[in-house]
Design a protein around this motif. Structure first.
Motif, PDB file in Angstrom:
ATOM      1  N   VAL A 359      35.191  56.672  44.478  1.00 36.69           N
ATOM      2  CA  VAL A 359      34.586  55.342  44.568  1.00 36.69           C
ATOM      3  C   VAL A 359      34.753  54.698  43.201  1.00 36.69           C
ATOM      4  O   VAL A 359      34.173  55.156  42.215  1.00 36.69           O
ATOM      5  CB  VAL A 359      33.101  55.425  44.968  1.00 36.69           C
ATOM      6  N   ILE A 360      35.552  53.639  43.124  1.00 41.86           N
ATOM      7  CA  ILE A 360      35.931  53.027  41.851  1.00 41.86           C
ATOM      8  C   ILE A 360      35.541  51.556  41.882  1.00 41.86           C
ATOM      9  O   ILE A 360      35.678  50.871  42.904  1.00 41.86           O
ATOM     10  CB  ILE A 360      37.455  53.181  41.610  1.00 41.86           C
ATOM     11  N   GLU A 361      35.057  51.115  40.748  1.00 39.78           N
ATOM     12  CA  GLU A 361      34.710  49.704  40.620  1.00 39.78           C
ATOM     13  C   GLU A 361      35.980  48.876  40.479  1.00 39.78           C
ATOM     14  O   GLU A 361      36.857  49.182  39.674  1.00 39.78           O
ATOM     15  CB  GLU A 361      33.805  49.490  39.421  1.00 39.78           C
ATOM     16  N   GLY A 362      36.067  47.819  41.313  1.00 39.93           N
ATOM     17  CA  GLY A 362      37.254  46.979  41.301  1.00 39.93           C
ATOM     18  C   GLY A 362      37.223  45.916  40.208  1.00 39.93           C
ATOM     19  O   GLY A 362      36.463  45.993  39.233  1.00 39.93           O
ATOM     20  N   ASP A 363      38.041  44.902  40.393  1.00 41.45           N
ATOM     21  CA  ASP A 363      38.184  43.838  39.400  1.00 41.45           C
ATOM     22  C   ASP A 363      37.210  42.696  39.693  1.00 41.45           C
ATOM     23  O   ASP A 363      36.716  42.536  40.815  1.00 41.45           O
ATOM     24  CB  ASP A 363      39.617  43.300  39.406  1.00 41.45           C
ATOM     25  N   TYR A 364      36.952  41.913  38.661  1.00 39.74           N
ATOM     26  CA  TYR A 364      36.090  40.739  38.768  1.00 39.74           C
ATOM     27  C   TYR A 364      36.904  39.500  38.388  1.00 39.74           C
ATOM     28  O   TYR A 364      37.811  39.570  37.549  1.00 39.74           O
ATOM     29  CB  TYR A 364      34.867  40.856  37.862  1.00 39.74           C
ATOM     30  N   LYS A 365      36.548  38.418  38.983  1.00 42.74           N
ATOM     31  CA  LYS A 365      37.213  37.145  38.700  1.00 42.74           C
ATOM     32  C   LYS A 365      36.172  36.144  38.238  1.00 42.74           C
ATOM     33  O   LYS A 365      35.133  35.964  38.896  1.00 42.74           O
ATOM     34  CB  LYS A 365      37.925  36.636  39.961  1.00 42.74           C
ATOM     35  N   GLU A 366      36.430  35.565  37.083  1.00 47.56           N
ATOM     36  CA  GLU A 366      35.493  34.583  36.533  1.00 47.56           C
ATOM     37  C   GLU A 366      35.902  33.181  36.972  1.00 47.56           C
ATOM     38  O   GLU A 366      37.095  32.832  36.972  1.00 47.56           O
ATOM     39  CB  GLU A 366      35.471  34.665  35.011  1.00 47.56           C
ATOM     40  N   SER A 367      34.908  32.397  37.333  1.00 48.89           N
ATOM     41  CA  SER A 367      35.137  31.005  37.758  1.00 48.89           C
ATOM     42  C   SER A 367      33.951  30.159  37.313  1.00 48.89           C
ATOM     43  O   SER A 367      32.912  30.682  36.901  1.00 48.89           O
ATOM     44  CB  SER A 367      35.316  30.929  39.281  1.00 48.89           C
ATOM     45  N   LYS A 368      34.100  28.878  37.393  1.00 51.57           N
ATOM     46  CA  LYS A 368      33.058  27.941  36.992  1.00 51.57           C
ATOM     47  C   LYS A 368      32.615  27.137  38.204  1.00 51.57           C
ATOM     48  O   LYS A 368      33.433  26.700  39.025  1.00 51.57           O
ATOM     49  CB  LYS A 368      33.554  27.003  35.894  1.00 51.57           C
ATOM     50  N   ASP A 369      31.295  26.947  38.295  1.00 48.43           N
ATOM     51  CA  ASP A 369      30.765  26.167  39.404  1.00 48.43           C
ATOM     52  C   ASP A 369      30.769  24.688  39.060  1.00 48.43           C
ATOM     53  O   ASP A 369      31.352  24.258  38.049  1.00 48.43           O
ATOM     54  CB  ASP A 369      29.357  26.651  39.755  1.00 48.43           C
ATOM     55  N   ASP A 370      30.084  23.912  39.889  1.00 49.81           N
ATOM     56  CA  ASP A 370      30.083  22.461  39.683  1.00 49.81           C
ATOM     57  C   ASP A 370      29.350  22.072  38.401  1.00 49.81           C
ATOM     58  O   ASP A 370      29.687  21.070  37.763  1.00 49.81           O
ATOM     59  CB  ASP A 370      29.411  21.774  40.891  1.00 49.81           C
TER      60      ASP A 370
END
Length: 520
Positions: A359-370
């Protein structure tokens, strides 16, 4: 040297200025400190004696004493000269010394092979067998008692009867009881089992040896199966395989900076298999016998008138002519057949298959909200990364008889739980620091109690000792009062001293002037 002289003078002057009670208290404190230091030195220098041999026979006592004296090993006699005590630092060397000289070590040990030095008139095979087993058990106890971690030992061997056929042979059994001084390591237990195995006869093997302590703790139990060299139980062997593979794979993930967890299961085959393959080939030529027979016969009858059958056409049978040809060939070859027998034995404890779950932690994607705030969104693992981890797991864990099965799942690890764990760890560390602080506080309270006790004893001693009263003078001498002239002279002397430090030449000239005026 000047410093030491000044120090001694200062100590001597301070001692003179002390009162009688202070001198007595200081002397008593110095004596107490010296007594404590002397007691510590004596207790540390005094060797701690432990038992070397007990219930020593009177005939063996002079031999043991002579052996220890020759090696300059100090000893003491106790229990009516039946027990011998030696310093704890020299016990191992003394045990080896007595073992080399075949003298009793530890408790009374049954006699060994010296039993056969005595000849008996009436004996039989059964008595000889019993005497032999007594000798073997005595020798084993003597060997085991030579170890520095064994105080004394008991060995009991039940020898199995020799059978004619191997299939009917039963194994011997051995029970070893040890009084140990400290916990034993696995290597030391294996050494004891090996000694008993080699000395207990051909029908004794580790599968029938039991080693326990006098307190009831089991040091070695026979394994249930025949792979004693692998583990003492099947469960322990499987757990060792799985733990070793999990640790190895987790180390690789940490080196890559990947957060995850690993679980490895091993399916093992504990059956012992033995197969035989027999192959027969043509082999080597031993001899060859060959015969050949050729028979040729020709018969020609008388011919008629000349020229009647002269020059007949080819293929025309001549009347009255016979021709016979016979040829026979026979060859016999003898071979020695070659037989090849191959026996294949498969030991138990082989890995059939590994099953790995990661069980491995995957990737994260950073984004900006409104509103322009940065948010992290979990995207998981791509197929390429899953294949990378799968190849890593197969290469790290290895394969058994069946290819390894690997399952990879991606899961976001919760940071809140990690923070809670960190807080628990910090709380535990805080409790540990609090315990240490309480320990030092208790030590400080003990020191304060000692100081208060010393002051209380000093107070009691000062009251108990009679101090002579100093007789007061009947009439106190009146101190003379200073006049104005005396005060003026003191001021002038002070100013002259201060001026001499700042301008010594001016003071010297002034003094010369005063001296000259005085002569005039």
């Amino acid at each position: 040297m000047e410093f030491l002289r000044q120090l001694l003078n200062g100590i001597r002057q301070a001692w003179k200025e002390l009162s009688l009670s202070a001198r007595i208290n200081l002397a008593l404190a110095a004596l107490a400190v010296v007594a404590v230091i002397a007691l510590v030195v004596i207790m540390g220098a005094k060797p701690q004696y432990v038992t070397l041999s007990t219930n020593v026979e009177p005939s063996q006592l002079p031999k043991i004493v002579d052996a220890l004296t020759a090696e300059s090993i100090s000893y003491q006699l106790a229990n009516g000269n039946k027990d011998i005590l030696v310093p704890i630092t020299e016990r191992s060397s003394a045990q080896l010394l007595l073992a080399e000289k075949e003298l009793p070590v530890g408790r009374t040990v049954p006699p060994g092979f010296e039993l056969f030095k005595e000849t008996e008139l009436m004996t039989n095979q059964w008595l000889q067998d019993v005497k032999f087993m007594r000798a073997v058990q005595g020798e084993l106890q003597r060997i085991l008692n030579a170890f520095d971690f064994v105080e004394y030992s008991y060995v009991l061997i039940r020898e199995a009867k020799e059978e004619l056929f191997v299939s009917e042979q039963k194994p011997s059994e051995a029970a070893v009881t040890l009084a140990i001084k400290r916990p034993l390591t696995k290597e030391e237990v294996k050494a004891i089992v090996s000694i008993v195995d080699h000395a207990g006869g051909p029908n004794l093997h580790p599968g029938n040896i039991t080693v326990t302590t006098t307190k009831g703790d089991v040091l070695y139990m026979p394994p249930q199966s025949e792979f004693a060299s692998l583990a003492s139980s099947k469960l322990e062997l499987v757990a060792d395989w799985e733990k070793q593979r999990e640790t190895k794979l987790m180390t690789k993930l940490r080196e890559m900076g990947v957060r995850g967890t690993v679980s490895v299961s091993a399916k093992m085959d504990f059956d012992q298999k033995e197969s035989t393959d027999e192959k027969i080939s043509e082999g080597t030529e031993l001899s060859t016998y060959s015969t050949s027979t050729t028979n040729t016969s020709t018969e020609k009858l008388p011919e008629g008138a000349p020229g009647a059958f002269a020059n007949p056409p080819e293929g025309t049978v001549k009347p009255g002519g016979t021709t016979t040809n016979e040829e026979t060939t026979e060859e016999i070859t003898n071979y020695e057949p070659s037989r090849t027998v191959t026996k294949t034995k498969t030991d138990p404890g082989n890995v059939v298959k590994f099953v790995v779950a990661m069980v491995i932690e995957g990737d994260y994607k950073e984004s900006k909200d409104d509103q322009g705030n940065t948010t992290r969104q979990y995207t998981g693992l791509t197929e390429e990364r899953k294949q990378t981890f799968m190849d890593l797991a197969k290469a790290t864990v290895g394969e058994g008889e069946i290819p390894t099965e690997v399952t990879i799942l991606d899961h976001p690890f919760k940071i809140d739980e990690l923070a809670a764990v960190t807080g628990a760890v910090e709380a535990a560390q805080g409790e540990r620091r609090w315990d240490q602080a309480m320990h030092w506080i208790w030590v400080g309270m003990e020191v304060v109690a000692l100081v208060i006790g010393f002051l209380f004893i000093r107070r009691l001693l000062s009251r108990a000792i009679a101090i002579p009263e100093v007789a007061e003078e009947e009439e106190a001498s009146a101190l003379p009062e200073a006049t104005r002239e005396d005060l003026r002279r003191q001021d002038v002397a002070t100013e002259v001293g201060r001026l001499s430090e700042r301008e010594p030449e001016v003071v010297a000239a002034l003094l010369r002037t005063w001296i000259a005026e005085g002569h005039e």
